[in-house]
Design a protein around this motif. Structure first.
Motif, short mmCIF file in Angstrom:
data_model
loop_
_atom_site.label_atom_id
_atom_site.label_comp_id
_atom_site.label_asym_id
_atom_site.label_seq_id
_atom_site.Cartn_x
_atom_site.Cartn_y
_atom_site.Cartn_z
N GLU A 182 -2.89 5.57 10.19
CA GLU A 182 -2.13 6.76 9.77
C GLU A 182 -2.35 7.05 8.29
O GLU A 182 -2.51 8.22 7.89
CB GLU A 182 -0.63 6.51 10.03
CG GLU A 182 -0.26 6.38 11.49
CD GLU A 182 1.17 5.88 11.67
OE1 GLU A 182 1.89 5.74 10.65
OE2 GLU A 182 1.58 5.64 12.83
N TYR A 183 -2.36 6.02 7.50
CA TYR A 183 -2.52 6.17 6.06
C TYR A 183 -3.89 6.76 5.72
O TYR A 183 -4.01 7.69 4.93
CB TYR A 183 -2.35 4.81 5.39
CG TYR A 183 -2.46 4.80 3.89
CD1 TYR A 183 -1.37 5.12 3.09
CD2 TYR A 183 -3.65 4.47 3.26
CE1 TYR A 183 -1.45 5.10 1.70
CE2 TYR A 183 -3.75 4.45 1.87
CZ TYR A 183 -2.65 4.77 1.10
OH TYR A 183 -2.75 4.74 -0.27
N LEU A 184 -4.93 6.21 6.36
CA LEU A 184 -6.28 6.70 6.08
C LEU A 184 -6.49 8.13 6.58
O LEU A 184 -7.25 8.89 5.99
CB LEU A 184 -7.31 5.76 6.72
CG LEU A 184 -7.47 4.42 6.00
CD1 LEU A 184 -8.34 3.47 6.81
CD2 LEU A 184 -8.09 4.63 4.61
N ALA A 185 -5.79 8.49 7.64
CA ALA A 185 -5.89 9.87 8.13
C ALA A 185 -5.37 10.85 7.08
O ALA A 185 -5.91 11.95 6.91
CB ALA A 185 -5.11 10.02 9.43
N ILE A 186 -4.33 10.43 6.33
CA ILE A 186 -3.79 11.28 5.27
C ILE A 186 -4.71 11.27 4.06
O ILE A 186 -5.01 12.30 3.47
CB ILE A 186 -2.37 10.79 4.89
CG1 ILE A 186 -1.43 10.97 6.07
CG2 ILE A 186 -1.88 11.53 3.66
CD1 ILE A 186 -0.07 10.34 5.87
N ILE A 189 0.85 -1.19 0.00
CA ILE A 189 0.00 0.00 0.00
C ILE A 189 0.89 1.24 0.00
O ILE A 189 1.81 1.36 0.81
CB ILE A 189 -0.92 0.04 1.24
CG1 ILE A 189 -1.74 -1.25 1.36
CG2 ILE A 189 -1.82 1.28 1.18
CD1 ILE A 189 -2.70 -1.50 0.23
N GLY A 190 0.61 2.16 -0.92
CA GLY A 190 1.40 3.39 -0.98
C GLY A 190 0.62 4.50 -1.64
O GLY A 190 -0.61 4.53 -1.64
N ASP A 191 1.37 5.43 -2.23
CA ASP A 191 0.78 6.58 -2.89
C ASP A 191 0.38 6.18 -4.31
O ASP A 191 1.19 6.16 -5.22
CB ASP A 191 1.80 7.72 -2.92
CG ASP A 191 1.27 8.96 -3.64
OD1 ASP A 191 0.03 9.05 -3.82
OD2 ASP A 191 2.08 9.81 -4.02
N GLY A 192 -0.90 5.86 -4.48
CA GLY A 192 -1.39 5.42 -5.78
C GLY A 192 -2.63 4.57 -5.62
O GLY A 192 -3.19 4.45 -4.52
N SER A 193 -3.05 3.97 -6.70
CA SER A 193 -4.23 3.12 -6.67
C SER A 193 -3.90 1.82 -5.94
O SER A 193 -2.92 1.14 -6.25
CB SER A 193 -4.68 2.82 -8.10
OG SER A 193 -5.79 1.94 -8.11
N ASN A 194 -4.70 1.47 -4.93
CA ASN A 194 -4.47 0.25 -4.18
C ASN A 194 -5.75 -0.18 -3.46
O ASN A 194 -6.77 0.54 -3.49
CB ASN A 194 -3.32 0.44 -3.18
CG ASN A 194 -3.56 1.58 -2.20
OD1 ASN A 194 -4.53 1.57 -1.44
ND2 ASN A 194 -2.69 2.60 -2.24
N PHE A 195 -5.69 -1.32 -2.81
CA PHE A 195 -6.86 -1.90 -2.16
C PHE A 195 -7.47 -0.97 -1.11
O PHE A 195 -8.70 -0.79 -1.05
CB PHE A 195 -6.47 -3.24 -1.54
CG PHE A 195 -7.59 -3.91 -0.78
CD1 PHE A 195 -8.55 -4.65 -1.45
CD2 PHE A 195 -7.68 -3.78 0.60
CE1 PHE A 195 -9.59 -5.27 -0.74
CE2 PHE A 195 -8.71 -4.39 1.30
CZ PHE A 195 -9.67 -5.14 0.63
N VAL A 196 -6.65 -0.38 -0.27
CA VAL A 196 -7.17 0.46 0.81
C VAL A 196 -7.88 1.68 0.25
O VAL A 196 -8.99 2.04 0.70
CB VAL A 196 -6.02 0.89 1.75
CG1 VAL A 196 -6.49 1.96 2.74
CG2 VAL A 196 -5.49 -0.32 2.52
N ARG A 197 -7.30 2.33 -0.74
CA ARG A 197 -7.95 3.48 -1.35
C ARG A 197 -9.28 3.08 -2.00
O ARG A 197 -10.27 3.83 -1.94
CB ARG A 197 -7.03 4.12 -2.39
CG ARG A 197 -5.90 4.96 -1.79
CD ARG A 197 -5.03 5.55 -2.87
NE ARG A 197 -3.97 6.37 -2.32
CZ ARG A 197 -4.04 7.67 -2.11
NH1 ARG A 197 -5.17 8.32 -2.40
NH2 ARG A 197 -3.03 8.34 -1.61
N THR A 198 -9.27 1.91 -2.66
CA THR A 198 -10.51 1.45 -3.29
C THR A 198 -11.61 1.25 -2.25
O THR A 198 -12.76 1.67 -2.45
CB THR A 198 -10.25 0.14 -4.06
OG1 THR A 198 -9.30 0.39 -5.09
CG2 THR A 198 -11.54 -0.40 -4.67
N MET A 199 -11.29 0.60 -1.14
CA MET A 199 -12.29 0.36 -0.09
C MET A 199 -12.78 1.68 0.52
O MET A 199 -13.98 1.85 0.79
CB MET A 199 -11.71 -0.54 1.00
CG MET A 199 -11.47 -1.98 0.57
SD MET A 199 -12.98 -2.83 0.01
CE MET A 199 -12.63 -2.97 -1.75
#
Length: 475
Positions: free
Chosen positions: A468-472, A340-350
């Motif tokens: 932390e990632y979702l907060a950003i 998971i990083g800066d870009g399209s990924n599973f967490v961003r999709t969810m």
């Protein structure tokens, strides 16, 4: 000159890091003498400690008169210096960027002594006997494109105590006009190349390593790893590290005819080309791999020493890339999972589905841990900075393993949505209606982190990193 015969082979460190003086055994009698000037096996063993620097060229500087003085030149390669006949006073000045910039070491050399001079350390000498032959091995071919760093022989800051005053000796006009220390631009380290710079990990590596003249971030359009011209695409001897964050990642497309060819090119053939370049030029190769090299049938975490058993074409190509990368004398293979990083990924999709009111069906029979690209980048930096032993290192988030469904529900909960909106399904059911080939997935993607933790690599809990990632992302 009287040589002392029979001294043991031994080395002496100096105040300049990497500058090593070597006592050479000299054997002789009334007829003359013999020495092993460079003996790779003996000199690279721990007792002596010279680097296995791979010399490719041998040079000799012959000097007629006593007092011949050669300028302080720092070259972009390593050199191993000795005297074939005669005697010199040598002076070495650290002209590399860092805390020891400007440090000085002096010594007399005769045929019984040699010195290893690392890249960026200024080298100079003054002959103390007539007909002195100064010899040196270097690990790069001379090139007019090479960038040197110079220092004035008479610089007051370093204050070299020359045995024969400089106004009484032969010095070239060029050496007389070199800059003083305050005007010298320090030589930077050997270059670092990061491939796949446009990807999630590539962006994290840019954030971790920063922007410097000696770091190159290359996208595929800027450097095609599959090109037959790759060996001549760069002056590779200037590079100390290649971080290969590039690769083919379309797991399902790799099961098609076209995708299979692309996957083998991107994940195996390209790694082979980089491995050959790294081996030929003494470069450290960092290669990023995947949990897909395993079939997922083990009922405990996979260690770095487990045999690879890939299920899919993608996994096979990654396993092949691992094998090729480990042929490089200095290598790090980073196996990771669920990135998971800066870009399209599973967490961003969810997170996006949650915000749009979509209730997803998510696989609940594959186990693993998320890994965030900032931690992979930091782990790579740590391995390089500490000079860790070459090998394979598992790098993922730590903590209790979870399924993709568990993680999706966590994303919903953290972003203020009802996690019950996420429905768990088996892998078979999820892909049952697929109209194109689907790659088999490992059911267990959990990697053992013992080796990484013993080396001090960052493996923070994935659940904390997720928050932390979702907060950003939510800002």
């Amino acid at each position: 000159m009287v040589l002392e015969f029979g001294r043991p082979l031994r080395s002496q460190r100096t105040p300049i890091p990497g500058l090593i003086v070597v006592d050479l055994p000299v054997h002789g009698d009334a007829r003359g003498w013999f020495k092993e000037n460079w003996q790779r096996q003996k000199m690279t063993q721990d007792a002596v400690g010279l680097p296995d620097f791979g010399p490719v060229q041998n040079n000799i500087s012959f000097n007629d008169a006593v007092g011949t003085t050669r300028g302080i030149h720092a070259e972009p390669w390593d050199k191993y210096v000795s005297v074939a006949t005669g005697r010199i006073f040598g002076a070495w000045v650290d002209l590399r960027a860092g805390d020891t910039f400007g440090a000085v070491f002096t010594a007399e050399l005769d045929p019984s002594k040699a010195i290893f001079v690392p890249r960026g350390v200024g080298n100079s000498y003054q002959t103390l006997e007539p007909d002195t032959a100064y010899t040196y091995l270097v690990n790069d071919h001379w090139s007019p494109e090479a960038t040197y760093t110079f220092l004035n022989l008479a610089d007051e800051t370093v204050a070299i105590d020359w045995p024969i005053p400089l106004d009484q000796v032969e010095i070239s006009d060029k050496d007389k006009n070199h800059p003083k220390l305050a005007e010298v631009e320090p030589m930077g380290p050997r270059r670092i190349l990061v491939t796949g710079a446009a990807g999630q990990l590539g962006r994290a590596l840019r954030q971790e390593f920063g922007e410097h003249p000696w770091i190159e971030y290359a996208t595929r359009s800027e450097l095609d790893l599959s090109s037959p011209d790759l060996p001549s695409a760069r002056r590779w001897r200037e590079y100390g590290t290649i971080i290969n964050a590039a690769g083919y990642t379309k797991v399902d497309a790799a099961e098609t005819d076209a995708g299979r060819a692309d996957a083998w090119t991107g994940n195996a053939a390209s790694v082979r080309a980089l491995a050959q370049i790294a081996t030929a030029h003494g470069i450290t190769l960092v290669h990023v791999s995947s949990d897909y090299v395993f079939d997922g049938r083990k009922d405990s975490p996979y260690s770095e020493d487990d045999a690879v058993t890939p299920l899919s074409v993608y996994g096979q190509t990654k396993a092949a890339g691992d094998a090729l990368a480990t042929t490089v004398p200095h290598h790090y293979v980073i196996r990771t999972s669920w990135v998971i990083g800066d870009g399209s990924n599973f967490v961003r999709t969810m997170a996006d589905l949650a915000a749009r009111g979509v209730d997803p069906r998510v696989v609940d029979d594959q186990m693993g841990r998320l890994t965030f690209t900032v931690d992979i980048a930091a782990a790579i930096r740590k391995l390089l900075d500490t000079g860790a032993p070459s090998g394979i290192y598992n790098v993922t988030g730590s903590g209790a393993p979870a399924t993709w469904c568990d993680i999706a529900r966590d994303v919903f909960r953290i972003t203020g949505h009802d996690p019950a909106r996420v429905t768990g399904v088996s892998t078979e059911d999820y892909f049952a209606s697929a109209s194109s080939p689907v790659a088999p997935r490992p059911r267990n993607s959990v990697l053992d982190l013992s080796r990484a933790e013993a080396q001090g690599l960052p493996t923070p809990p994935w659940s904390a990193r997720l928050q932390e990632y979702l907060a950003i992302v939510e800002r």
